[in-house]
Write a protein that holds these residues in place. Structure first.
Motif, PDB file in Angstrom:
ATOM      1  N   ILE A 186       1.163  -1.252   0.019  1.00 10.95           N
ATOM      2  CA  ILE A 186      -0.022   0.041   0.208  1.00 10.95           C
ATOM      3  C   ILE A 186       0.791   1.328   0.041  1.00 10.95           C
ATOM      4  N   ALA A 187       1.755   0.981   0.863  1.00 10.30           N
ATOM      5  CA  ALA A 187       2.625   2.638   0.880  1.00 10.30           C
ATOM      6  C   ALA A 187       3.408   2.909  -0.061  1.00 10.30           C
ATOM      7  N   ALA A 188       3.642   1.639  -0.680  1.00 11.82           N
ATOM      8  CA  ALA A 188       4.905   1.735  -2.237  1.00 11.82           C
ATOM      9  C   ALA A 188       3.635   2.269  -3.624  1.00 11.82           C
ATOM     10  N   GLU A 189       2.538   1.577  -3.402  1.00 11.54           N
ATOM     11  CA  GLU A 189       1.435   2.055  -4.828  1.00 11.54           C
ATOM     12  C   GLU A 189       1.754   3.643  -4.231  1.00 11.54           C
ATOM     13  N   HIS A 190       0.723   3.979  -2.982  1.00 12.33           N
ATOM     14  CA  HIS A 190       0.513   5.619  -2.519  1.00 12.33           C
ATOM     15  C   HIS A 190       2.465   6.245  -3.349  1.00 12.33           C
ATOM     16  N   ALA A 191       3.621   6.040  -3.172  1.00  7.01           N
ATOM     17  CA  ALA A 191       4.542   5.958  -3.063  1.00  7.01           C
ATOM     18  C   ALA A 191       4.767   6.588  -4.880  1.00  7.01           C
ATOM     19  N   ARG A 192       3.992   5.495  -5.645  1.00  9.77           N
ATOM     20  CA  ARG A 192       4.440   5.955  -6.805  1.00  9.77           C
ATOM     21  C   ARG A 192       3.222   6.713  -7.499  1.00  9.77           C
ATOM     22  N   LEU A 193       1.852   6.978  -6.800  1.00  9.62           N
ATOM     23  CA  LEU A 193       1.453   7.775  -7.244  1.00  9.62           C
ATOM     24  C   LEU A 193       1.579   9.309  -7.123  1.00  9.62           C
ATOM     25  N   LEU A 194       2.523   9.382  -6.122  1.00 11.29           N
ATOM     26  CA  LEU A 194       2.566  11.246  -5.974  1.00 11.29           C
ATOM     27  C   LEU A 194       3.915  11.412  -7.090  1.00 11.29           C
ATOM     28  N   GLN A 195       4.825   9.950  -6.783  1.00 11.80           N
ATOM     29  CA  GLN A 195       5.325  10.576  -8.003  1.00 11.80           C
ATOM     30  C   GLN A 195       5.263  10.633  -9.302  1.00 11.80           C
ATOM     31  N   LEU A 196       4.152  10.061  -9.520  1.00 11.01           N
ATOM     32  CA  LEU A 196       3.982  10.405 -11.372  1.00 11.01           C
ATOM     33  C   LEU A 196       3.176  11.898 -11.169  1.00 11.01           C
ATOM     34  N   ILE A 197       1.961  12.218  -9.535  1.00 14.57           N
ATOM     35  CA  ILE A 197       1.793  13.908  -9.672  1.00 14.57           C
ATOM     36  C   ILE A 197       2.795  14.327  -9.085  1.00 14.57           C
ATOM     37  N   SER A 198       3.425  14.141  -9.503  1.00  9.98           N
ATOM     38  CA  SER A 198       4.377  15.427  -9.350  1.00  9.98           C
ATOM     39  C   SER A 198       6.143  15.315 -10.720  1.00  9.98           C
ATOM     40  N   GLU A 199       5.532  14.542 -11.105  1.00  8.91           N
ATOM     41  CA  GLU A 199       6.500  14.290 -12.978  1.00  8.91           C
ATOM     42  C   GLU A 199       5.331  14.838 -13.407  1.00  8.91           C
ATOM     43  N   GLY A 200       3.832  15.068 -13.507  1.00 10.45           N
ATOM     44  CA  GLY A 200       2.764  15.396 -14.343  1.00 10.45           C
ATOM     45  C   GLY A 200       2.394  14.773 -15.010  1.00 10.45           C
TER      46      GLY A 200
END
Length: 216
Positions: free
Chosen positions: A175-189
């Motif tokens: 769950i934490a890893a998927e959340h982190a991936r999601l936030l990374q993609l948001i930050s990258e646009g």
């Protein structure tokens, strides 16, 4: 006015107590909650007990048909899929809009950091930060109406997550890893990719929960 505020306060105390007992499992799905019993247990007037029960019915935690005693909601697989589908519609669009601005909510980062620290702890412990993580994505839009609509789902979302985590259907680390991936993609646009990760994240949870509920 003072008397009115006092009544509201007592109702809220009863609501908070009943919610906590439902989410802890003390009040199991299907448990009947009659107005007279709630009034006696909390030593409040029946109108106060009635108001508390009506609030919980409105939030989806209790179910009551006409002229019948309210009962703790027993989720079906269809209920779970519908709740998560509704979440996905709101949250995926929120993620797309946030990614377009490359805006990562600090509250979401903080909530996921808390989840990461809970790897190895009881799965039930991650429910609060997990809910805060997803709510932060919606609240970051700054739309009072969207946030209010999403908030109406919160109790049912928490009820679903209680089932998921109580049965250990998902790994805290994943769950934490998927959340982190999601936030990374948001930050990258990466709006489309972020929305896809969010939708898959919720789809996995809803499918596992539906399978679990069908097996009961």
């Amino acid at each position: 006015m003072a008397a009115r505020l006092g009544v509201v306060s007592v109702v809220q105390v009863v609501i908070r107590s009943l919610r906590a007992r439902i989410f802890s499992g003390e009040l199991a799905p299907g448990t009947p909650l009659a107005e007279v019993d709630v009034a006696a247990q909390y030593e409040v007037a029946r109108p106060t007990a009635k108001a508390a029960l009506e609030n919980l019915v409105a939030s989806g935690l209790l179910t009551r048909n006409a002229h019948q005693t309210a009962r703790v909601t027993l989720l079906s697989a269809r209920d779970a899929l519908d709740i998560y589908r509704t979440r996905a519609i709101i949250e995926a669009e929120a993620v797309r809009l946030l990614a377009a601005q490359r805006e990562v909510p600090s509250e979401a980062r903080e909530a996921n950091a808390e989840i990461t620290e809970l790897v190895g702890a009881s799965p039930i412990d991650i429910i609060d930060p997990d809910i805060r993580f997803h709510a932060a994505l919606v609240q970051a839009l700054g739309s009072r109406r969207t946030s209010a609509f999403y908030a109406q789902l919160t109790d049912e979302i928490r009820l679903c997550m209680t089932h998921v985590q109580d049965a250990t259907l998902l790994s805290t680390k994943d769950i934490a890893a998927e959340h982190a991936r999601l936030l990374q993609l948001i930050s990258e646009g990466e709006a489309a990719a972020a929305a896809k990760v969010l939708e898959e994240h919720l789809r996995t949870a809803s499918n596992k929960l539906a399978e679990h509920l069908d097996s009961l």
